[in-house]
Design an enzyme around this catalytic site. Structure first.
Site, short mmCIF file in Angstrom:
data_model
loop_
_atom_site.label_atom_id
_atom_site.label_comp_id
_atom_site.label_asym_id
_atom_site.label_seq_id
_atom_site.Cartn_x
_atom_site.Cartn_y
_atom_site.Cartn_z
N GLU A 244 0.54 -1.19 -0.26
CA GLU A 244 0.24 -0.12 -0.09
C GLU A 244 1.13 1.17 0.32
O GLU A 244 1.64 1.00 1.17
CB GLU A 244 -0.89 -0.48 1.39
N CYS A 278 -1.96 8.86 3.60
CA CYS A 278 -1.51 8.13 1.85
C CYS A 278 -3.14 8.40 1.01
O CYS A 278 -2.41 8.44 -0.04
CB CYS A 278 -1.48 6.64 2.13
#
Length: 539
Positions: A244, A278
């Site tokens: 990720e 993120c």
């Protein structure tokens, strides 16, 4: 440990009584795990997993409940640790991490038995008699490498999935959050089986040593530069990896949207955790006709969020380290856009003020990499088509945000772009929405986690088949010596039929005679076997 139904109810019905200012608590010092201990820890995990005790659903539930209590019992300790590491307020930690992580652990606790049940394969005429089944089995000994920005949620959420799937697991938290990482290392052996679940603290030497070993799965969350190192190391040991990685997540603004609401939701997504998220909206694509109104709406929101200024506010976090501060400062120093709000910085406290920059072009310093800070570049576009072209000229983002009340506008953006997720009229919340997978595509990541998707990531789907002896009369054609008759016989049973082409270029319907024949033969064979059994005759 035994399950206590009263404790289960307590998790859900007796929430922690949050204090506005929790009293100071002592956080243990950060101590790196000795590198020469790592092989011993790895061997201990391997041997403990081989005992098979993680295959028990009861055991997994016990460990998941213990993990839930690890979080619940230590709410204030986690708040204090993350205030120390990130300058984050206790309330923001509760909103962003504690509640969602505890929910994810309890979701695994309540569903692990259902998730772990074997599944029958899709019914097939050719194979139903062989009882094709999918077993849900643990992959083995797994490794989770988590980042600094959401250290609780991105570590313990997937960790719950690893436990639910029946794995042994090592967690390597970030060295950039020393208070949190030290606290986790102290708490783990108090709540969880230390032979199966461990925390390894440290920086590059410890991570490098960990990656020398073969792991049955690795989950890495972080930046693309470190990801390439992790993937290279994993390739040498053939360790499967999920990543990720984030990236530059755009926000597309419809000129007819509710600007006030759009600004509130977008700005919150940008400034939460000081922009160190993120999936934060990295930049906004705004029609030229409403740029001034959009910017003013964002300014108004920031004034509402921080009436005395962000630097004086307890609700605004700080950048995690001097090196991260200097990187973000460098991006802003080199921009050719115009700073129309904010821009203030304090290197001593690692404070960067929420900042809006207009007139930003595609080749600007702010567009060269993920900002990971509270700076919002505004890029002017003529229309939604230009916005779509701008997005598609770059790497697929982890998230894409669309602010519009027009269904056609939203569909156009979603159908003509690629991203890990596409979210309409909000930011950030999709990663904790129950039932949704969280993951990237291409350079923004691979694989999915959260909830059952974390369980799936750490689960091996093991195919099983049990071919009964009475089917042997149907399988004679597969054995040598081969001849034309055997080949035709086997093709009749196994090859699917195809629609015939018509003169007009279309296709006619088809009939699956082979499978029907198999079903007929199996039915007849079963009947013959049944009537051929010896019967008891009463004298």
């Amino acid at each position: 440990m035994t399950l206590d139904s009263n404790k289960v109810r307590l998790v859900m019905s007796d929430p922690v009584q949050l204090q506005s200012e929790p009293e100071a608590v002592k956080i243990p010092p950060f101590i790196s795990t000795p590198v020469d201990h790592i092989p011993v820890i790895r061997a201990t995990l391997k041997n403990a997993f081989k005992t098979g005790r993680t295959k028990s659903i009861q055991f997994r539930r016990q460990q998941l409940l213990s993990l839930a209590y690890l979080i619940k019992d230590n709410f204030h300790l986690f708040q204090q640790a993350l205030a120390s590491d990130l300058g984050r307020s206790h309330h923001e930690t509760t909103i962003l991490e504690l509640g969602s992580t505890l929910t994810e652990v309890m979701t695994a606790y309540h569903n692990v038995a259902k998730w772990s049940k074997p599944e029958k394969a899709r019914w097939s005429l050719n194979y139903f008699a062989m009882n094709p089944t999918i077993r849900k089995e643990p992959k083995g000994v797994v490794l989770i490498i988590s980042p600094f920005n959401y250290p609780l949620w991105v570590s313990l959420g997937p960790f719950a999935g690893a436990i639910a799937a029946g794995n042994a697991c090592t967690l390597k938290p970030s060295e950039l959050t020393p208070a949190f990482s030290a606290l986790l290392a102290e708490l783990f052996p108090k709540y969880l089986d230390p032979d199966l679940y461990t925390v390894i603290n440290g920086a590059i030497p410890e991570a490098t040593k960990l990656l020398e070993f073969q792991w049955d799965h690795i989950l890495f969350t972080g930046g693309s530069r470190i990801a390439s190192i992790v993937l290279t190391a994993a390739a040498k040991t053939l360790s499967p990896v999920s990543t990720e990685l984030g990236g530059k997540s755009p926000a597309v603004i419809d000129p007819n949207c509710d600007l006030k609401l759009t600004a509130r939701r977008l700005v919150w997504g940008k400034v939460a955790n000081a922009g160190q998220t993120c999936i934060a909206p990295d930049y906004a694509l705004v029609p030229k006709s409403i740029v001034d109104q959009f910017v003013q709406a964002c300014k108004d929101v920031l004034s509402d969020f921080y009436p005395e200024g962000a630097e004086s506010s307890d609700s605004f976090a700080r950048i995690v380290s001097p090196s991260h501060f200097n990187r973000i400062k460098g991006l802003l120093d080199r921009t050719e856009g115009e700073i129309v709000y904010g821009g203030g910085m304090n290197s001593q406290t690692k404070f960067i003020e929420p900042t809006i920059v207009t007139g930003v072009k595609g080749n600007d310093s702010l567009m060269g990499e993920e900002i990971f800070g509270p700076i919002l570049p505004v890029i002017e576009v003529e229309n939604v088509d230009e916005a779509i072209d701008f997005i598609n000229a770059r790497d697929h983002p982890l998230s894409l945000y669309v602010f519009s009340s027009n269904r056609a506008f939203k569909d156009k953006v979603a159908e003509n772009t690629q991203s890990g997720a596409v979210v309409m009229n909000d930011t950030l919340t999709h990663c904790v929405a129950e039932g949704l997978p969280f993951g990237g595509i291409g350079p923004s990541g691979s694989g999915y986690h959260t909830g059952k998707y974390s369980f799936d990531m750490f689960t091996h789907l093991r195919s099983t088949l049990d071919n009964p002896t009475f089917l042997e009369r149907l399988l004679w054609a597969r054995y040598p010596p081969y001849n034309e008759q055997k080949a035709k016989s086997f093709m009749l049973l196994t090859l699917p039929s195809m629609p015939a082409r018509t003169a007009a270029g279309g296709y006619a319907g088809s009939k699956r005679w082979g499978p029907l024949l198999i079903a007929s033969v199996v039915a007849v064979s079963s009947f013959v076997l049944l009537i051929g059994r010896p019967r008891l005759v009463r004298a």
